[in-house]
Design an enzyme around this catalytic site. Structure first.
Site, short mmCIF file in Angstrom:
data_model
loop_
_atom_site.label_atom_id
_atom_site.label_comp_id
_atom_site.label_asym_id
_atom_site.label_seq_id
_atom_site.Cartn_x
_atom_site.Cartn_y
_atom_site.Cartn_z
N GLY A 109 0.82 -1.21 0.00
CA GLY A 109 0.00 0.00 0.00
C GLY A 109 0.85 1.25 0.00
CB VAL B 111 -1.88 2.63 4.93
CG1 VAL B 111 -2.48 1.39 5.60
CG2 VAL B 111 -3.00 3.57 4.47
CD GLU C 167 4.84 -3.73 -3.28
OE1 GLU C 167 5.17 -3.62 -4.47
OE2 GLU C 167 3.73 -3.40 -2.86
CB CYS D 114 2.04 0.14 -7.49
SG CYS D 114 2.50 -1.56 -7.85
#
Length: 293
Positions: free
Chosen positions: A81, A85, A103, A137
């Protein structure tokens, strides 16, 4: 995870202290939450066919339930994420001294050296950036190049966008849409940063944002404060490789870094930056390559 705990109406854990327990949590507040709900149903079904349900579980949780889940003592936590967070996850894990692997996404830099095949670089950057409307991502998040090649690179990027998505990208079957109304508003607000070279069109009813390239962006602009996760690509001017490395290192560590060069710059970039991976001459779907472009 040892012991038994309750999340909603589902038991989390196993009676056997030697059992390995895996909980897959799919937060609904992520940009991909709609896809997440579909994946959760499919994953629950597949796991039930091949593994013990007492050992494996899929938890579809929002912020509140995920917070409750983190109150439990796990043997190991792997989180994918954003850094915000990630800090919350690590803080919760620290209470139980639980090992954590994070990650994390980030603003993946893409350095284009003066000595490279600009046409190839532009095609690969455009494909990687605008694939799935920029919602990946590992997509290049911004470009660094010198003023010497800026105009040629911008022209090559515009040509690539036209080649991939046609005269009007809105009607292209190959261009996706933003996943939700909330993220459409977030991404579309970034179009006010800098100057639009190409793109900028949007349609809220379809959650459509055209592939967009920005110049004259300030480092303090909102578009540079977080991962864009949308079809917007800022271009920054640097004097050369050393300034590019300094620019990258002044920011949070990216998940990946990209370099397009015909010279031997890759090894220096690998030594000089801290990212999850450094890829030379390719988009996010390719492994790091030995050839130079």
């Amino acid at each position: 995870m040892k012991g038994t705990n309750q999340i909603g109406s589902m038991n989390i854990g196993g009676k056997d202290p030697g059992i390995i327990f895996l909980t897959i949590t799919l937060p609904f507040d992520q940009p991909s939450h709609m896809i997440g709900m579909f994946c959760a149903v499919q994953m629950s079904h597949v796991l039930s066919l091949f593994v013990w349900q007492d050992c494996f579980a899929v938890v579809c949780a929002g912020v509140e339930d995920t917070t409750r889940l983190l109150e439990n003592k796990f043997d190991y936590i792997f989180f994918t994420g954003n850094p915000h967070v990630g800090r919350i996850i690590m803080t919760a894990a620290a209470k139980h001294l639980t090992p954590v692997t994070l990650e994390l996404g980030g603003k993946n830099p893409c350095y284009v050296h003066d000595e490279c095949d600009l046409k190839t670089a532009a095609r690969r950057i455009a494909w990687s950036r605008f694939f799935n409307a920029g919602q990946t991502c590992l997509a290049p998040d911004y470009i660094l190049c010198s003023d010497n090649i800026k105009e040629k690179l911008l022209s090559a990027l515009q040509t690539s966008i036209h080649e991939f998505y046609g005269e009007d990208p809105k009607h292209s079957p190959d261009l996706g849409r933003i996943i939700s109304d909330g993220h459409f508003k977030r991404v579309s607000a970034l179009l006010t940063c800098g100057k639009i070279v190409t793109g900028g069109q949007m349609d809220e009813s379809e959650k459509y944002i055209a592939p967009t390239i920005l110049v004259d962006v300030k480092e303090s602009d909102p578009v540079m404060q977080e991962e864009i996760f949308g079809p917007i690509l800022p271009v920054f001017i640097v004097s050369g490789f050393d300034e590019a490395i300094n620019f990258i290192n002044d920011r949070e560590k990216p998940l990946a870094a990209y370099i397009f060069s015909s010279s031997t710059q890759q090894a220096r970039m690998q030594d000089g930056r801290g990212s999850g991976s450094c890829r030379e001459g390719g988009g996010f779907s390719e492994p790091a390559q030995s050839q130079r472009w």
